[in-house]
Write an enzyme that holds these catalytic residues in place. Structure first.
Site, PDB file in Angstrom:
ATOM      1  N   ASP A  35       0.823  -1.231   0.000  1.00  0.00           N
ATOM      2  CA  ASP A  35       0.000   0.000   0.000  1.00  0.00           C
ATOM      3  C   ASP A  35       0.847   1.266   0.000  1.00  0.00           C
ATOM      4  OD1 ASP A  35       0.667  -0.364   2.711  1.00  0.00           O
ATOM      5  OD2 ASP A  35      -1.373  -0.076   3.469  1.00  0.00           O
ATOM      6  N   ALA A 120      -2.656  -8.214  16.684  1.00  0.00           N
ATOM      7  CA  ALA A 120      -2.807  -9.488  15.984  1.00  0.00           C
ATOM      8  C   ALA A 120      -2.745  -9.315  14.469  1.00  0.00           C
ATOM      9  CB  ALA A 120      -4.127 -10.145  16.383  1.00  0.00           C
ATOM     10  N   SER A 125      -5.969  -0.606  15.605  1.00  0.00           N
ATOM     11  CA  SER A 125      -5.779   0.845  15.701  1.00  0.00           C
ATOM     12  C   SER A 125      -6.537   1.573  14.594  1.00  0.00           C
ATOM     13  CB  SER A 125      -4.303   1.232  15.736  1.00  0.00           C
ATOM     14  OG  SER A 125      -3.563   0.490  14.827  1.00  0.00           O
ATOM     15  N   ASP A 169      -5.590  -0.181   5.889  1.00  0.00           N
ATOM     16  CA  ASP A 169      -6.386  -0.539   7.066  1.00  0.00           C
ATOM     17  C   ASP A 169      -7.533   0.434   7.308  1.00  0.00           C
ATOM     18  OD1 ASP A 169      -4.301  -2.272   7.134  1.00  0.00           O
ATOM     19  OD2 ASP A 169      -3.429  -1.535   8.999  1.00  0.00           O
TER      20      ASP A 169
HETATM   21  C1  GLA Z   1       0.003  -2.540   8.454  1.00  0.00           C
HETATM   22  C2  GLA Z   1      -0.182  -1.149   7.882  1.00  0.00           C
HETATM   23  C3  GLA Z   1      -0.763  -1.191   6.476  1.00  0.00           C
HETATM   24  C4  GLA Z   1       0.012  -2.148   5.579  1.00  0.00           C
HETATM   25  C5  GLA Z   1       0.236  -3.487   6.270  1.00  0.00           C
HETATM   26  C6  GLA Z   1       1.139  -4.378   5.477  1.00  0.00           C
HETATM   27  O1  GLA Z   1      -1.225  -3.153   8.651  1.00  0.00           O
HETATM   28  O2  GLA Z   1      -1.016  -0.366   8.720  1.00  0.00           O
HETATM   29  O3  GLA Z   1      -0.809   0.110   5.932  1.00  0.00           O
HETATM   30  O4  GLA Z   1       1.206  -1.579   5.156  1.00  0.00           O
HETATM   31  O5  GLA Z   1       0.783  -3.334   7.565  1.00  0.00           O
HETATM   32  O6  GLA Z   1       0.551  -4.728   4.270  1.00  0.00           O
END
Ligand code: GLA
Length: 382
Positions: A35, A120, A125, A169
């Site tokens: 991302d 996990a 968050s 996320d």
């Molecule tokens: C975490 C970060 C995301 C992404 C993932 C790995 O969850 O918050 O933005 O980079 O790691 O894909």
């Protein structure tokens, strides 16, 4: 999740009742650490979420209570009022980011709680940022759309938590849809819902219960910096390359020897992973889950050997998956602990869970946790 406890706590602390909002955690089928490199991801919101009850308080401060930690915090909303407590920074950060966009946030009371397991790799968050952002936006009629809320959640991580995360996320927490994954182009933020109900298969998460904390040690941010250094080198001869998403493996090869070996290997993983996601989407269109699974194993291999974000516990669970003939398995999310995501034929689920969890416990003396994946909706008012 039953919200009775939140409601009871809210009235006992603040007298009246407020309004309840929720925003979910996520899974990601494939496309990890792509991302922030402008690549693609394929996440889905889940039925585990963060919840908040909230009400304006007529004061110029926030009074917050984290039910699961049994902790309270009180803070003002000016930049210099940044609270000390970790969880309170997420609430404060979202308010500050909204303020930077020209909205005055009045004081409010809030109780938060949730059932997204912390650390996990399921984005507790982001779920919190999105729940708070969605709630404030609705309560105070701030006029942001879901995408803007996601971006402010991400900015909260960058500016108030210290994790230079990508957009995956927060985006899925705000825009997730029941029964669908989202194929998100993290460069343009264009997205498409991909219905996901693989016939004869189940998605199972196994939590190593080894906590990952992306902020601690800055290992996540270091990965991002590796990618940025390689982009800067490639851009010297290919100025159109602004992100690893724009680069080809051939362009990467051109800078071999000019960039640090570790940076090189990490970037190779990212470019391959972006392609793997595209291949996986093609396979999904044909209901070809064997190929999807194969790609997931390849991702694990890459995350473990090239990107170095796995750990012995995750590698062990991945080995167990192979042993039990699981179709696809890999570390999910940022890594360094957390869950593996497993695509398992329905008739193998029971045997796999039993065998893998028993072996894991014997090996590490830790009881792993198992979750069924149910793909649910994004942020909403209850
Ligand atoms: C975490 C970060 C995301 C992404 C993932 C790995 O969850 O918050 O933005 O980079 O790691 O894909």
């Amino acid at each position: 999740m039953d919200t009775t406890k939140i409601q009871e706590k809210f009235s006992s602390l603040f007298g009246e009742s407020g309004v309840l909002y929720t925003s979910p955690g996520r899974i990601n089928l494939i496309g990890e650490h792509t991302d922030y490199n402008g690549g693609f991801v394929l996440p889905g919101a889940i039925d585990k979420a963060m919840y908040c009850e909230i009400k304006p308080n007529g004061l110029d401060k926030v009074r917050a209570f984290a039910l699961d930690l049994n902790e309270s915090a009180e803070f003002g909303l000016k930049e210099e009022d940044k609270p000390g407590k970790g969880w309170a920074k997420y609430i404060f950060g979202v308010c500050r980011e909204m303020n930077k966009k020209g909205r005055e946030i009045p004081g409010f009371d809030i109780v938060i709680s949730g059932d997204v397991p912390l650390g996990a790799g399921m984005s507790s968050s982001a779920a919190l940022e999105s729940a708070v952002g969605f709630a404030l936006n609705d309560l105070f009629n701030l006029g942001f759309n879901r995408q803007e809320l996601a971006l402010m959640g991400q900015a909260t991580e960058h500016n108030y938590v210290g994790v230079k995360c990508g957009i995956m996320d927060q985006f899925i927490s705000c825009l997730g849809k029941k029964g669908s994954l989202v194929r998100l182009d993290c460069r343009s933020l264009e997205y498409e819902y991909v219905p996901f109900a693989p016939k004869g298969y189940k998605l199972v998460l196994i939590n190593t219960c080894v906590e990952h904390n992306l902020a601690a040690g800055g290992e996540y941010n270091k990965r991002r910096e590796s990618c940025e250094r390689v982009v800067a080198e490639i851009a010297k001869t290919h100025p159109e390359v602004k992100l690893l998403r724009d680069a080809t493996l051939d362009q990467l090869k051109e800078v071999k020897g000019k960039v640090d070996e570790t940076d090189y290997i990490r970037s190779e993983f990212v470019i391959e992973e972006i392609q793997r996601l595209l291949d996986t989407c093609e396979a999904l269109q044909k209901d070809d889950y064997e190929t999807v699974g194969k790609k997931m194993y390849e991702t694990h291999e890459g995350l473990s050997k090239k990107y170095s974000v796995s750990c012995p516990e995750l590698d062990f669970l991945n080995e167990q998956a192979r042993k039990y003939g699981v179709t696809g398995s890999r570390v999910m999310g940022g890594g360094f602990g957390g869950c593996t995501i497993n695509l398992v034929k329905e008739d193998k689920v029971e045997e796999f869970i039993k065998g893998a969890t028993e072996a894991y416990e014997k090996e590490f003396n830790i009881k792993p946790k198992v979750y069924d994946v149910v793909i649910g909706d994004g942020a909403r008012k209850l």
